[in-house]
Scaffold this motif. Structure first.
Motif, mmCIF file in Angstrom:
data_model
loop_
_atom_site.group_PDB
_atom_site.id
_atom_site.type_symbol
_atom_site.label_atom_id
_atom_site.label_comp_id
_atom_site.label_asym_id
_atom_site.label_seq_id
_atom_site.Cartn_x
_atom_site.Cartn_y
_atom_site.Cartn_z
ATOM 1 N N PHE A 81 -2.911 -12.852 1.944
ATOM 2 C CA PHE A 81 -3.795 -13.038 0.805
ATOM 3 C C PHE A 81 -4.033 -14.556 0.598
ATOM 4 C CE2 PHE A 81 -2.539 -8.638 -1.123
ATOM 5 C CZ PHE A 81 -3.052 -8.257 -0.090
ATOM 6 N N SER A 126 -11.589 -5.793 2.225
ATOM 7 C CA SER A 126 -10.113 -5.400 1.763
ATOM 8 C C SER A 126 -9.258 -6.041 3.023
ATOM 9 C CB SER A 126 -9.858 -4.078 1.480
ATOM 10 O OG SER A 126 -10.508 -3.652 0.479
ATOM 11 N N ALA A 179 -8.673 -9.347 0.730
ATOM 12 C CA ALA A 179 -7.619 -8.692 -0.131
ATOM 13 C C ALA A 179 -8.358 -7.604 -0.506
ATOM 14 C CB ALA A 179 -7.141 -9.509 -1.268
ATOM 15 N N PRO A 180 -7.552 -6.478 -0.711
ATOM 16 C CA PRO A 180 -8.349 -5.199 -1.417
ATOM 17 C C PRO A 180 -8.465 -5.166 -2.592
ATOM 18 C CG PRO A 180 -5.999 -4.874 -0.713
ATOM 19 C CD PRO A 180 -6.301 -6.134 -0.323
ATOM 20 N N GLY A 181 -7.602 -5.792 -3.480
ATOM 21 C CA GLY A 181 -7.608 -5.920 -4.920
ATOM 22 C C GLY A 181 -8.741 -6.211 -5.606
ATOM 23 N N ALA A 186 0.135 -9.225 -6.152
ATOM 24 C CA ALA A 186 0.142 -8.064 -6.798
ATOM 25 C C ALA A 186 -1.405 -7.728 -7.136
ATOM 26 C CB ALA A 186 1.088 -7.860 -7.899
ATOM 27 N N ALA A 187 -1.966 -8.910 -8.024
ATOM 28 C CA ALA A 187 -3.359 -8.595 -8.425
ATOM 29 C C ALA A 187 -4.469 -8.513 -7.352
ATOM 30 C CB ALA A 187 -3.812 -9.990 -9.091
ATOM 31 N N LEU A 188 -4.187 -8.768 -6.140
ATOM 32 C CA LEU A 188 -5.047 -8.790 -4.962
ATOM 33 C C LEU A 188 -4.769 -7.590 -3.751
ATOM 34 C CD1 LEU A 188 -5.174 -12.531 -4.051
ATOM 35 C CD2 LEU A 188 -7.055 -11.098 -5.324
ATOM 36 N N GLN A 189 -3.403 -6.840 -4.382
ATOM 37 C CA GLN A 189 -3.107 -5.566 -3.523
ATOM 38 C C GLN A 189 -3.848 -4.379 -3.988
ATOM 39 O OE1 GLN A 189 -2.600 -4.262 -0.533
ATOM 40 N NE2 GLN A 189 -0.478 -5.244 -0.304
ATOM 41 N N TYR A 190 -3.610 -3.570 -3.322
ATOM 42 C CA TYR A 190 -4.198 -2.061 -3.542
ATOM 43 C C TYR A 190 -3.551 -1.722 -4.802
ATOM 44 C CZ TYR A 190 -6.887 -0.939 0.418
ATOM 45 O OH TYR A 190 -8.002 -0.966 1.337
ATOM 46 N N SER A 191 -3.810 -0.923 -5.576
ATOM 47 C CA SER A 191 -3.064 -0.508 -7.052
ATOM 48 C C SER A 191 -3.374 0.889 -7.431
ATOM 49 C CB SER A 191 -3.529 -1.569 -7.917
ATOM 50 O OG SER A 191 -4.543 -1.546 -8.411
ATOM 51 N N HIS A 212 -9.555 2.710 -6.577
ATOM 52 C CA HIS A 212 -9.018 2.216 -8.239
ATOM 53 C C HIS A 212 -10.003 1.006 -8.460
ATOM 54 C CE1 HIS A 212 -7.422 -2.006 -6.482
ATOM 55 N NE2 HIS A 212 -7.182 -0.990 -5.514
ATOM 56 N N PRO A 250 -10.617 -2.663 -9.774
ATOM 57 C CA PRO A 250 -10.207 -4.179 -9.199
ATOM 58 C C PRO A 250 -8.930 -4.441 -10.022
ATOM 59 C CG PRO A 250 -12.640 -4.397 -9.277
ATOM 60 C CD PRO A 250 -12.333 -2.880 -9.831
ATOM 61 N N GLY A 251 -7.706 -4.349 -9.507
ATOM 62 C CA GLY A 251 -6.655 -4.831 -10.282
ATOM 63 C C GLY A 251 -6.442 -6.247 -10.737
ATOM 64 N N PHE A 252 -7.372 -7.035 -10.123
ATOM 65 C CA PHE A 252 -7.495 -8.530 -10.548
ATOM 66 C C PHE A 252 -8.123 -8.428 -11.844
ATOM 67 C CE2 PHE A 252 -10.338 -12.828 -10.261
ATOM 68 C CZ PHE A 252 -9.048 -13.332 -10.490
#
Lengths: 392, 392
Positions: A42, A228, A232-234, B61-66, B260, B262-264
């Motif tokens: 990322f 993604s 990045a997927p987030g 973590a903010a940019l990952q799947y969640s 989900h 967006p975690g960001f």
């Protein structure tokens, strides 16, 4: 209070993968189960710079409601990135490509509509289509992709054929050039639209895959893409490219679903990818994943000696597909594997209707090369123990 | 290629509001049409600081799947913010509260299911429910909200009643304390779940509205909330609070819809609102919107003298509801108004089935107080000209 659920909700069950992923979140488990891209890839600093710039230069617009179509410069960047002649007006930005599947379902599926999918296929597509209550039919395939004869036999009356030609989830297989040409020709002749899902196409290891199906007959295909796996997927950013006959309907379904994809995220990604960032960044992902695929192939070769396990050699993407020895069910093996500290997804989860119980999906992108060595050794140990129980 | 559309897609038509909003994007048009919050209220600097901190401290973590449920600290913040006893496990973070409506539709509506809505109601809810092909029935109301007798008469067999009790879109009306108590009691007695939509509840001008319906019978209601009006809509962050009987089904529908939110974005908002930011920030929005509502009321009083126009005095929110003199259709007036440089939404768009053609919705939050003065004068001029034509 008595709640009367919709029929489709009565049928909803917790996703198998979801339940497994919960187990794999336990500390110490090496997970080959999820489809989580390596967080190492990322570009956090690029996102930080872009987020700061977007809010500084364009904050109020980035934080306001915006057009359901998507942020125009991002639609233009997507059109320019794709390897065929795409008009930005055909691009619809979605909240992850998963949402593209939801919109396709809403626009093309009535109750009991015939929908063709590969065997096996992406579980999330089955889940996205399910609320529209289609009759899903699996089309046979081999290592080279879809079996054209079986497609033709099952095509009559189908609303569309959902296909993932590159480094497919779950099998990692890629459809060859001749097979693609044949599929597009037959689909056109049989008047069956293709829904082409391509989240992994850029993650090739030695050579790019053949041209997309949509590039060969743009009026006969809806194409789904995603940021993604290349960024990045987030941020949940995907896109749909649709023919003029379909785009306005997808757009209306999009508006009803969530009004628009976050404008802030769209601007951040447009800012990150301008000036050729992906051309520099994606090769680093390819190199990392190739190294991790090689680690997994090496570990399997070393650890699975004499255990009767089979596996393929994906030329890109995130997943490897394996088959346990005769008489061993992946679902039965899983608890013992988790006890030994390693997780995977049993392949049966990916079949529209009843699948091969011996198959499993192994992701080689989340765990590092070292963890892959440890994890495959643990998996071999679990298999040995399981075989011993079976033969006891 | 022949594309067979789903029945629901054949019925989809471009949204009236959407088409109007396109017109209002012309430079020089003062728009009372859209529901765009004033961009002046967006805390751009707070977002910039939060985005930088999230990416610095928690980037991967903010940019990952969640998790499909949402970012846990944000679920906890939502539960703490709401004025009744909410467990964070009941909160589901959605991609704007529009998505909450999509999920509610998927979980509770079958084809031809009876669904009750207010008369008039939020157009976006009708659009979100439409793909599930409900039979929508409008419940009568007055300035104090829903007519309980009409609700009771229409309740039998209804899957749910969709209600917007605070500063409703489109009418700006608010349901009083006694009416709320009566509605919740009757809904429970008749076993009809309530779906309570509350995007505007925090935007009160002189006194907070009575407690939410969900607070009075949490097991009998799904509650939808949003950060769009108290922070900014461009991040697309909303939430659903659902009873334990329904939450798992909404969660599964959410996972299928876009995996989900967006975690960001979730982390950025959680960072912004911690330490009581909303308690300091929301009063500034209330003050601005109250001033703009007052500007609109003053301008209407001044400019509409003797024209036979009526309007209400919303106690909060974003919208004022008006009624043209007898014989004047808002749809007919609109082109002339746009010619004079001002836009609004004809009220008929907000009725489940055929509405009062004389009504219109005026938003007082997008345009500044000065623009409101100019825009209402232009609207009065357009009305005078239109009346002259009618009587010519």
């Amino acid at each position: 209070m008595h709640w009367t659920l919709a029929r489709r909700a009565e049928k909803m069950n917790p996703s198998v993968i979801r339940e497994i992923l919960k187990v794999t979140e336990r500390p110490g488990i090496i997970s080959f189960a999820g489809g989580l891209p390596s967080a190492k890839t990322f570009p956090v600093d690029a996102f930080a710079a872009a987020a700061a710039k977007v809010l500084r230069d364009d904050g109020p617009a980035a934080l306001q409601y915006s057009a359901s179509e998507g942020y125009r410069p991002l639609c233009e960047a997507v059109a320019a990135w794709l390897p065929w002649d795409v008009n930005p007006d055909q691009v619809l930005i979605t909240t992850g490509s998963q949402q593209g599947l939801d919109l396709v379902g809403k626009v093309l599926i009535d109750e009991d509509s015939r929908v063709l999918v590969e065997t096996p296929t992406y579980l999330g597509a089955l889940q996205a289509f399910a609320p529209m209550e289609p009759s899903v039919v699996g089309v046979d395939g081999d290592d080279d992709g879809v079996a054209i004869g079986d497609f033709a036999a099952k095509a009559p009356g189908a609303r569309f054929f959902y296909v993932l030609p590159n480094f497919q989830n779950p099998t990692g297989r890629t459809m060859g050039e001749a097979r693609r040409a044949a599929l597009v020709e037959r689909a056109a002749a049989l008047d069956v639209p293709l829904v082409e899902d391509n989240p992994y196409g850029d993650l090739w290891f030695d050579a790019p895959p053949p041209a997309p199906l949509a590039a060969r007959n743009p009026d006969g295909a809806i194409y789904l893409g995603s940021f993604s796996k290349v960024l990045a997927p987030g941020l949940r950013l995907g896109y749909v490219v649709a023919p003029r006959a379909i785009h306005p309907k997808l757009l209306q379904a999009k508006q009803a679903a969530d009004l628009h994809t976050p404008g802030f995220n769209q601007r951040v990604v447009a800012e990150v990818i301008k000036d050729g960032f992906l051309d520099r960044h994606v090769p680093t992902i390819r190199a990392l994943y190739k190294q991790q695929r090689n680690a997994m192939l090496g570990a399997l070769e070393r650890e699975m000696q004499g255990l009767g396990m089979q596996w393929n050699q994906p030329a890109g993407g995130m997943f490897l597909w394996a088959r346990l020895p005769e008489g061993v069910s992946a679902v039965d093996l899983l608890p013992r594997a988790v006890e030994r500290g390693v997780a995977f997804v049993p392949g049966a989860a990916f079949y529209a209707a009843g699948g091969d119980a011996r198959t499993l999906r192994l992701s080689f992108v989340t765990a590092s090369a070292d963890e892959i060595d440890t994890g495959i050794a643990a998996l071999a140990q679990a298999l040995r123990e399981h075989l011993a129980t079976l033969h006891a």
